[in-house]
Design a protein around this motif. Sequence first.
Motif, mmCIF file in Angstrom:
data_model
loop_
_atom_site.group_PDB
_atom_site.id
_atom_site.type_symbol
_atom_site.label_atom_id
_atom_site.label_comp_id
_atom_site.label_asym_id
_atom_site.label_seq_id
_atom_site.Cartn_x
_atom_site.Cartn_y
_atom_site.Cartn_z
ATOM 1 N N PHE A 28 2.602 -12.700 -1.955
ATOM 2 C CA PHE A 28 3.133 -12.649 -0.587
ATOM 3 C C PHE A 28 4.635 -12.930 -0.570
ATOM 4 C CE2 PHE A 28 -1.301 -13.304 0.888
ATOM 5 C CZ PHE A 28 -1.346 -12.378 1.912
ATOM 6 N N THR A 29 5.103 -13.768 -1.484
ATOM 7 C CA THR A 29 6.523 -14.127 -1.522
ATOM 8 C C THR A 29 7.107 -13.778 -2.892
ATOM 9 O OG1 THR A 29 6.045 -16.402 -2.253
ATOM 10 C CG2 THR A 29 6.204 -16.005 0.129
ATOM 11 N N PRO A 30 8.372 -13.397 -2.948
ATOM 12 C CA PRO A 30 8.990 -13.000 -4.220
ATOM 13 C C PRO A 30 9.278 -14.168 -5.146
ATOM 14 C CG PRO A 30 10.614 -12.961 -2.471
ATOM 15 C CD PRO A 30 9.297 -13.238 -1.809
ATOM 16 N N ARG A 31 9.258 -15.367 -4.607
ATOM 17 C CA ARG A 31 9.500 -16.575 -5.394
ATOM 18 C C ARG A 31 8.741 -17.718 -4.719
ATOM 19 N NH1 ARG A 31 13.499 -15.524 -1.966
ATOM 20 N NH2 ARG A 31 14.280 -17.205 -0.626
ATOM 21 N N LEU A 32 8.690 -18.849 -5.373
ATOM 22 C CA LEU A 32 8.026 -20.015 -4.805
ATOM 23 C C LEU A 32 8.919 -20.632 -3.738
ATOM 24 C CD1 LEU A 32 5.718 -22.063 -4.755
ATOM 25 C CD2 LEU A 32 6.863 -23.275 -6.639
ATOM 26 N N PHE A 33 8.510 -20.526 -2.485
ATOM 27 C CA PHE A 33 9.283 -21.077 -1.377
ATOM 28 C C PHE A 33 9.075 -22.592 -1.294
ATOM 29 C CE2 PHE A 33 9.672 -17.215 1.716
ATOM 30 C CZ PHE A 33 10.352 -16.519 0.736
ATOM 31 N N ARG A 34 10.097 -23.277 -0.808
ATOM 32 C CA ARG A 34 9.972 -24.678 -0.433
ATOM 33 C C ARG A 34 9.613 -24.752 1.055
ATOM 34 N NH1 ARG A 34 14.882 -24.312 -2.888
ATOM 35 N NH2 ARG A 34 15.943 -24.737 -0.901
ATOM 36 N N ALA A 79 -6.605 -11.070 -2.243
ATOM 37 C CA ALA A 79 -7.518 -10.145 -1.561
ATOM 38 C C ALA A 79 -7.037 -9.855 -0.143
ATOM 39 C CB ALA A 79 -8.929 -10.729 -1.536
ATOM 40 N N LEU A 80 -6.525 -10.864 0.529
ATOM 41 C CA LEU A 80 -5.982 -10.652 1.875
ATOM 42 C C LEU A 80 -4.732 -9.779 1.820
ATOM 43 C CD1 LEU A 80 -5.583 -11.125 4.919
ATOM 44 C CD2 LEU A 80 -4.452 -13.298 4.327
ATOM 45 N N ARG A 81 -3.840 -10.068 0.884
ATOM 46 C CA ARG A 81 -2.610 -9.273 0.797
ATOM 47 C C ARG A 81 -2.918 -7.796 0.598
ATOM 48 N NH1 ARG A 81 -0.087 -7.003 -3.114
ATOM 49 N NH2 ARG A 81 -1.136 -8.152 -4.800
ATOM 50 N N ILE A 82 -3.858 -7.505 -0.275
ATOM 51 C CA ILE A 82 -4.236 -6.118 -0.535
ATOM 52 C C ILE A 82 -4.851 -5.482 0.706
ATOM 53 C CG2 ILE A 82 -5.783 -4.653 -1.883
ATOM 54 C CD1 ILE A 82 -5.381 -6.636 -4.211
ATOM 55 N N ALA A 83 -5.734 -6.219 1.384
ATOM 56 C CA ALA A 83 -6.363 -5.694 2.605
ATOM 57 C C ALA A 83 -5.330 -5.425 3.691
ATOM 58 C CB ALA A 83 -7.417 -6.681 3.117
ATOM 59 N N ALA A 84 -4.280 -6.256 3.730
ATOM 60 C CA ALA A 84 -3.231 -6.088 4.737
ATOM 61 C C ALA A 84 -2.238 -4.996 4.372
ATOM 62 C CB ALA A 84 -2.486 -7.406 4.935
ATOM 63 N N GLY A 85 -2.358 -4.439 3.175
ATOM 64 C CA GLY A 85 -1.474 -3.352 2.760
ATOM 65 C C GLY A 85 -0.082 -3.796 2.387
ATOM 66 N N PRO A 120 2.802 -5.149 -0.352
ATOM 67 C CA PRO A 120 3.066 -5.024 -1.796
ATOM 68 C C PRO A 120 3.084 -6.385 -2.476
ATOM 69 C CG PRO A 120 5.111 -4.884 -0.592
ATOM 70 C CD PRO A 120 4.029 -4.935 0.448
ATOM 71 N N ASP A 121 2.963 -6.365 -3.783
ATOM 72 C CA ASP A 121 3.122 -7.584 -4.565
ATOM 73 C C ASP A 121 4.617 -7.872 -4.660
ATOM 74 O OD1 ASP A 121 3.274 -9.617 -6.404
ATOM 75 O OD2 ASP A 121 1.830 -8.751 -7.794
ATOM 76 N N ARG A 122 5.093 -8.820 -3.904
ATOM 77 C CA ARG A 122 6.533 -9.059 -3.813
ATOM 78 C C ARG A 122 7.112 -9.740 -5.044
ATOM 79 N NH1 ARG A 122 8.426 -6.918 0.350
ATOM 80 N NH2 ARG A 122 7.180 -6.676 2.237
ATOM 81 N N ARG A 123 6.266 -10.195 -5.929
ATOM 82 C CA ARG A 123 6.789 -10.734 -7.193
ATOM 83 C C ARG A 123 7.385 -9.620 -8.036
ATOM 84 N NH1 ARG A 123 1.404 -13.237 -9.400
ATOM 85 N NH2 ARG A 123 0.797 -11.148 -8.689
ATOM 86 N N THR A 170 10.229 -3.889 5.167
ATOM 87 C CA THR A 170 10.600 -2.615 5.775
ATOM 88 C C THR A 170 9.399 -2.014 6.481
ATOM 89 O OG1 THR A 170 9.972 -1.277 3.873
ATOM 90 C CG2 THR A 170 12.181 -2.227 3.844
ATOM 91 N N PRO A 171 9.603 -1.041 7.373
ATOM 92 C CA PRO A 171 8.461 -0.395 8.008
ATOM 93 C C PRO A 171 7.462 0.169 7.012
ATOM 94 C CG PRO A 171 10.481 0.190 9.149
ATOM 95 C CD PRO A 171 10.877 -0.566 7.904
ATOM 96 N N THR A 172 7.929 0.663 5.851
ATOM 97 C CA THR A 172 7.013 1.189 4.842
ATOM 98 C C THR A 172 6.130 0.082 4.280
ATOM 99 O OG1 THR A 172 8.596 2.875 4.219
ATOM 100 C CG2 THR A 172 6.855 2.393 2.629
ATOM 101 N N ASP A 173 6.745 -1.119 4.086
ATOM 102 C CA ASP A 173 5.983 -2.249 3.543
ATOM 103 C C ASP A 173 4.845 -2.641 4.470
ATOM 104 O OD1 ASP A 173 9.001 -3.801 2.371
ATOM 105 O OD2 ASP A 173 7.633 -2.468 1.313
ATOM 106 N N THR A 174 5.079 -2.653 5.752
ATOM 107 C CA THR A 174 4.119 -3.192 6.698
ATOM 108 C C THR A 174 3.200 -2.152 7.270
ATOM 109 O OG1 THR A 174 5.560 -2.841 8.610
ATOM 110 C CG2 THR A 174 5.829 -4.926 7.401
ATOM 111 N N GLY A 175 3.561 -0.905 7.161
ATOM 112 C CA GLY A 175 2.752 0.123 7.793
ATOM 113 C C GLY A 175 3.026 0.240 9.284
ATOM 114 N N ARG A 176 4.094 -0.463 9.745
ATOM 115 C CA ARG A 176 4.441 -0.439 11.170
ATOM 116 C C ARG A 176 5.804 0.223 11.339
ATOM 117 N NH1 ARG A 176 5.874 -4.892 12.853
ATOM 118 N NH2 ARG A 176 5.907 -6.050 10.926
ATOM 119 N N SER A 177 6.034 0.859 12.478
ATOM 120 C CA SER A 177 7.327 1.476 12.754
ATOM 121 C C SER A 177 8.193 0.520 13.551
ATOM 122 C CB SER A 177 7.134 2.761 13.542
ATOM 123 O OG SER A 177 6.435 2.512 14.729
#
Length: 262
Positions: free
Chosen positions: A123-129, A236-242, A244-247, A255-262
């Motif tokens: 979900f996140t590209p790095r480990l957030f604090r 499993a949730l990330r995949i169901a939500a469409g 990407p693997d942000r790592r 972006t709109p492509t990432d979320t499937g929303r315009s």
Amino acid sequence: MDRSPLGAGRGDRRVLQRSGGCRVPGGGFLTCGLTAGPHGPSDRSRQPPHDQDTGLEPGAGPDPKHCEVTIDTSSRPALNDVVAERLVVIFVGINPGLQSAVRGHSFSTPGNRMWPALHSAGFTPRLFRPEQERDLLNLGLGITSLIRRPTPSAADLTHEEYVQGTQDFLRRMKSLRPTWLAFLGVTGYRAAFGDRHASTGMQPAKIDGANAWILPNPSGRNAHFPPAALAQEFTALRIAAGLPDRRRTRHSGVTPTDTGRS
């Protein structure tokens, strides 16, 4: 938060020590000094070994783990929601833990595995604090809770708080219109929505148009899901939500492509 799932209008007080004090980010007052033990009070006032462990500014006061915490939620939530309209996923805790409320950031109780699980699942590209929680919005993600009153544990919540908190939660989500609502813990979901047979994973009924998914509680006390198993559930949730693997991406924006929303 530790957003464990409103008792808005009720402050929570947990007495561990007394004397001395300082204001804390959660809108409360923290006092320290004497510890009440089984044989009466004893003097245990001391500075913690590292200021960063307190969630306070250096030198601002003692460790909130050993203090009396009084947090007033009558005028505003102990923790601010991390939300915006039309997010892809909003993670829904039960209610804030006391230490998260003191520190003013979600899932900042030591031992909570929410932030590692988000990163391990992609979900996140790095480990957030915890203090970077608002960076989730750029990824189409958010955080809220069912009940606003902070407590030492979700077991301290009343049935009335679940009823009132769920009504308030539904009003808030109706205006935000997320695509997915991810509930952190099956126990909180069952108590909030009266579904005694609910289990982890996608739920058959939508909530005001949002898909509902139950994740395991990321609390370090949840021995049923060690880190690897917890990461699998989040993945499993990330995949169901469409999403990407942000790592594996070079940027942290959404972006709109990432979320499937315009």
